[in-house]
Design an enzyme around this catalytic site. Structure first.
Site, short mmCIF file in Angstrom:
data_model
loop_
_atom_site.label_atom_id
_atom_site.label_comp_id
_atom_site.label_asym_id
_atom_site.label_seq_id
_atom_site.Cartn_x
_atom_site.Cartn_y
_atom_site.Cartn_z
N GLU A 1 -9.27 -26.97 7.78
CA GLU A 1 -8.97 -27.59 6.48
C GLU A 1 -9.04 -26.56 5.35
OE1 GLU A 1 -11.71 -30.43 4.72
OE2 GLU A 1 -13.39 -29.56 5.85
N CYS B 1 -4.53 -13.03 30.37
CA CYS B 1 -4.98 -14.16 29.54
C CYS B 1 -6.10 -14.97 30.18
CB CYS B 1 -3.82 -15.11 29.27
SG CYS B 1 -2.20 -14.36 29.16
N LEU C 1 -10.11 -4.35 22.36
CA LEU C 1 -11.13 -5.02 21.55
C LEU C 1 -11.63 -6.29 22.22
CD1 LEU C 1 -9.88 -4.52 17.88
CD2 LEU C 1 -11.34 -3.06 19.26
N GLU C 2 -10.70 -7.01 22.88
CA GLU C 2 -11.14 -8.23 23.57
C GLU C 2 -12.11 -7.90 24.70
OE1 GLU C 2 -7.32 -11.21 22.88
OE2 GLU C 2 -7.45 -10.12 24.76
N HIS D 1 -11.77 -33.28 7.90
CA HIS D 1 -13.09 -32.83 7.45
C HIS D 1 -14.17 -33.22 8.46
CE1 HIS D 1 -15.89 -31.47 4.44
NE2 HIS D 1 -16.58 -32.58 4.55
N SER E 1 -6.31 -1.39 21.03
CA SER E 1 -5.33 -2.47 21.14
C SER E 1 -6.09 -3.78 21.22
CB SER E 1 -4.54 -2.29 22.44
OG SER E 1 -5.47 -2.33 23.54
N TYR E 2 -5.36 -4.90 21.20
CA TYR E 2 -6.09 -6.17 21.32
C TYR E 2 -6.78 -6.26 22.67
CZ TYR E 2 -2.70 -8.73 24.27
OH TYR E 2 -1.92 -9.16 25.31
N GLY F 1 -9.45 3.06 23.31
CA GLY F 1 -8.28 2.37 22.76
C GLY F 1 -8.72 1.28 21.80
N GLY G 1 10.83 -5.44 44.95
CA GLY G 1 12.28 -5.48 44.80
C GLY G 1 12.85 -4.29 44.06
N LYS H 1 -9.45 -13.08 31.07
CA LYS H 1 -9.94 -12.60 29.75
C LYS H 1 -10.56 -13.75 28.95
CE LYS H 1 -7.55 -13.16 26.32
NZ LYS H 1 -6.52 -12.38 25.74
N CYS I 1 -0.81 -12.50 33.46
CA CYS I 1 -1.55 -13.56 32.74
C CYS I 1 -2.60 -14.19 33.63
CB CYS I 1 -0.55 -14.60 32.24
SG CYS I 1 -1.31 -16.12 31.68
C1 LIG Z 1 -5.88 -8.01 29.41
C2 LIG Z 1 -4.68 -8.80 28.95
C3 LIG Z 1 -4.88 -9.95 28.21
C4 LIG Z 1 -3.79 -10.69 27.82
N1 LIG Z 1 -4.03 -11.82 27.07
C5 LIG Z 1 -3.00 -12.58 26.66
C6 LIG Z 1 -3.23 -13.78 25.93
O1 LIG Z 1 -4.36 -14.13 25.63
N2 LIG Z 1 -2.16 -14.51 25.57
C7 LIG Z 1 -0.87 -14.14 25.89
O2 LIG Z 1 0.06 -14.85 25.55
N3 LIG Z 1 -0.62 -12.98 26.57
C8 LIG Z 1 -1.65 -12.22 26.96
N4 LIG Z 1 -1.41 -11.07 27.69
C9 LIG Z 1 -0.01 -10.66 27.94
C10 LIG Z 1 0.60 -11.48 29.08
O3 LIG Z 1 -0.21 -11.40 30.22
C11 LIG Z 1 2.00 -10.93 29.39
O4 LIG Z 1 2.75 -10.95 28.19
C12 LIG Z 1 2.73 -11.78 30.41
O5 LIG Z 1 2.01 -11.85 31.61
C13 LIG Z 1 4.12 -11.19 30.67
O6 LIG Z 1 4.77 -11.94 31.65
P1 LIG Z 1 5.95 -11.28 32.49
O7 LIG Z 1 6.54 -12.40 33.29
O8 LIG Z 1 6.82 -10.50 31.61
O9 LIG Z 1 5.25 -10.23 33.46
P2 LIG Z 1 3.98 -10.32 34.39
O10 LIG Z 1 3.19 -11.55 34.16
O11 LIG Z 1 3.27 -9.04 34.23
O12 LIG Z 1 4.60 -10.44 35.85
C14 LIG Z 1 5.32 -9.41 36.45
C15 LIG Z 1 5.16 -9.54 37.95
O13 LIG Z 1 6.15 -8.75 38.60
C16 LIG Z 1 5.54 -8.02 39.65
N5 LIG Z 1 6.37 -6.86 39.95
C17 LIG Z 1 6.48 -5.70 39.26
N6 LIG Z 1 7.41 -4.91 39.82
C18 LIG Z 1 7.89 -5.60 40.89
C19 LIG Z 1 8.88 -5.32 41.86
N7 LIG Z 1 9.55 -4.17 41.85
N8 LIG Z 1 9.13 -6.24 42.82
C20 LIG Z 1 8.47 -7.41 42.86
N9 LIG Z 1 7.51 -7.73 41.96
C21 LIG Z 1 7.24 -6.83 40.98
C22 LIG Z 1 4.16 -7.70 39.11
O14 LIG Z 1 3.25 -7.35 40.11
C23 LIG Z 1 3.81 -9.03 38.45
O15 LIG Z 1 3.27 -9.92 39.39
C24 LIG Z 1 -2.47 -10.30 28.14
C25 LIG Z 1 -2.27 -9.14 28.88
C26 LIG Z 1 -3.35 -8.40 29.28
C27 LIG Z 1 -3.13 -7.14 30.08
#
Ligand SMILES: Cc1cc2nc3c(=O)[nH]c(=O)nc-3n(C[C@H](O)[C@H](O)[C@H](O)COP(=O)(O)OP(=O)(O)OC[C@H]3O[C@@H](n4cnc5c(N)ncnc54)[C@H](O)[C@@H]3O)c2cc1C
Length: 512
Positions: free
Chosen positions: A492, A81, A221-222, A487, A217-218, A215, A149, A84, A76
């Site tokens: 609305e 997010c 397109l974004e 309004h 996906s959202y 692709g 990890g 973006k 994010c």
């Molecule tokens: C381009 C884009 C736009 C988006 N826009 C939106 C939006 O507008 N609104 C919205 O709600 N969501 C949006 N999302 C989705 C949102 O970013 C994710 O749903 C959210 O970040 C998921 O959170 P998470 O905690 O599951 O994982 P993440 O935020 O992905 O965090 C996972 C973390 O774990 C780390 N990691 C992975 N494996 C390991 C490991 N083995 N050891 C240690 N660390 C590790 C990763 O590097 C990362 O830092 C967007 C996603 C993308 C790609």
């Protein structure tokens, strides 16, 4: 102990010591270790620490195939997010500059956009958020490890640093919050070598130039939307449909608007080759869907946005008994976010079937910490999660698509109220409002509970967020009618909906 451990690697020695201590004392280094410091992992670890628990979070960013990497905070903050939305804002400002002339502003032509200025400002903001997250962890006494990890057993975590140094931690409870990463096709020569994904786009220092986004996906397109908005020649290549999983009438409005906005679409095709020419340009080849002949074009950048994959392979989850969904590779979780191993949980994108959204990951993480360490029994409610697609014409929705409502309840049991409307701000600016549309999908009987609400127009996220509250309170069409509007706003128009699709009457809103 020393003699017993002689001859083993340092890691194995430490591991053995930890296991012996744990077995003898029943004590762990931490009450909770979270793997993944993104939206869900940070929220969960900070909440757990509020209960006075000893908490550690491991976060490690594997560089993208292009070598892009970033700081603490997950998708994010760094590659989702936040950058973006800021780049979307850059594009909206471009449209606002055009509108401004109609509103009397004297803006000398031509107006142009400078990518390095935008990128630097966005990247600086993201770095400030990385720093903020580190400070928050410190303040809340959560121990942060910049380690990759994996699990050794259900209570033991191995962390590996960038330089390969290993650390062993033990924990009573473990939360997996490792998120997802963009996918590249395995069978398209040149795709991985010569293309980028959204993980790279936000960190580019120079403009991507003429771009092919593969692709629909959202995310695709974004990205295509803001690239077009800042003046870049942008093509979206779509294999089948746009915004799969979203209401398809609304998806059509979003892509129609993008089409008139200047984004080019190549429907029903996919690249079969990406080659780098001597000039540095990328030649992309595909099969033309009509003639079946080979077609090609050159681009400065090819961006794949064909979905995201769970990176669970390296976590050693299956070896410790954590069941994964076969196709997605995600962790199978129950209502409490528990995996098949009782002390191991999964939250956020990595949980099978969970909506892949930041607020979902954050809320699920907080509630899990409260259940684990507070007296709470509150479960995450995954129903009626609102979301917005930040395309040039924004699309916000909450609840069911019209297709899904029909599938669940039958077409005859559904009443759809709809309207095409013209945002007031579009009038003076003489902007085309053909795709500004609202529909409420309701049950037909009784007070007509609202099953889904869909809105395209300015500030769709702000509008949808407000109505999402209504969904938690069991909003009905009757409630909409009883609500007084603000309004003049676009929101609305939602509470003024009165034409049903079934009636066949013109749903165009006229007058104020
Ligand atoms: C381009 C884009 C736009 C988006 N826009 C939106 C939006 O507008 N609104 C919205 O709600 N969501 C949006 N999302 C989705 C949102 O970013 C994710 O749903 C959210 O970040 C998921 O959170 P998470 O905690 O599951 O994982 P993440 O935020 O992905 O965090 C996972 C973390 O774990 C780390 N990691 C992975 N494996 C390991 C490991 N083995 N050891 C240690 N660390 C590790 C990763 O590097 C990362 O830092 C967007 C996603 C993308 C790609």
């Amino acid at each position: 102990m020393a003699a017993f451990c002689k001859g083993r690697s340092r890691f194995k020695r430490v591991l053995l010591q930890q296991t012996l201590i744990r077995n003898l004392t029943g004590k762990f280094d931490y009450d909770l270790v979270v793997i993944g410091g993104g939206s869900g992992g940070l929220a969960c670890s900070k909440e757990a620490a509020q209960f006075g628990k000893k908490v550690a979070v491991l976060d490690y960013v594997e560089p993208s195939p292009k070598g892009t990497k970033w700081g603490l905070g997950g998708t994010c903050v760094n590659v989702g997010c936040i950058p973006k939305k800021l780049m979307h804002q850059a594009a909206l400002l471009g449209t606002a500059v055009k509108d401004a002339r109609k509103y009397g502003w004297n803006i000398p032509a031509p107006v142009s956009h400078d990518w390095p200025t935008m990128a630097e400002a966005v990247q600086n903001h993201v770095r400030s958020l990385n720093w903020g997250h580190r400070v928050q962890l410190q303040d809340k006494k959560v121990k942060y490890f910049n380690l990759k990890g994996s699990l050794v057993d259900e209570h033991t975590i191995r962390g590996v640093s960038k330089s390969g140094k290993e650390t062993v931690l033990t924990a009573a409870s473990v939360v997996i919050a490792t998120g997802m990463r963009p996918k590249f096709p395995a069978d398209v020569p040149g795709a991985v070598e010569h293309s980028i994904s959204s993980d790279d786009l936000f960190w580019l220092r120079e403009s991507p130039g003429k771009t092919l986004v593969v692709g629909a996906s959202y995310v695709a397109l974004e990205c295509a939307g803001f690239l077009t908005g800042i003046g870049l020649d942008t093509t979206v290549m779509v294999r089948s449909i746009a915004l799969r999983g979203f209401d398809q009438q609304m998806a059509g409005l979003v892509t129609d608007y993008m089409d008139s906005y200047g984004t080019k679409f190549s429907w029903e095709c996919v690249p079969n080759k990406v080659e780098k020419l001597a000039s540095g340009a990328l030649r992309v080849t595909w099969e033309d869907p009509g003639s079946r002949a080979e077609a090609s074009d050159t681009f400065d950048t090819v961006l794949w946005a064909i979905g995201r994959a769970a990176e669970t392979r390296t976590l050693n989850l299956e070896k410790v008994g954590v069941a994964l969904e076969e196709e997605s590779g995600k962790v199978i979780v129950d209502d409490c976010e528990a995996s098949s191993v009782p002390n191991i949980y999964a939250i956020g994108d990595i949980g099978e079937g969970r909506p892949e959204l930041t607020p979902v990951a954050i809320k699920a993480g907080r509630l899990l910490a409260r259940r684990l360490f507070g007296a709470s029994r509150e479960l995450m409610n995954y129903n009626n999660i609102p979301t917005t697609v930040f395309t040039p014409l924004e699309y916000g929705c909450v609840g069911l698509s019209e297709e899904e409502a029909e599938r669940r309840h039958g077409k005859d049991a559904i009443e759809v109220y709809h309207a095409f409307y013209k945002p007031l701000e579009f009038t003076v600016a003489e902007r085309d409002a053909s795709q500004c549309y609202i529909k409420a999908v309701c049950l037909r009987e009784g007070d007509q509970p609202i099953l889904g609400l869909h809105f395209t127009g300015p500030n769709a996220g702000e509008v949808t967020q407000g109505f999402a509250l209504g969904f938690q309170c069991g909003a009905t069409y009757r409630h909409l009618l009883a609500t007084v509007g603000i309004h003049p706003t676009c929101a609305e128009e939602v509470i003024k909906l009165n034409i049903t699709k079934r009636s066949g009457l013109d749903p165009m809103v006229t007058g104020c």
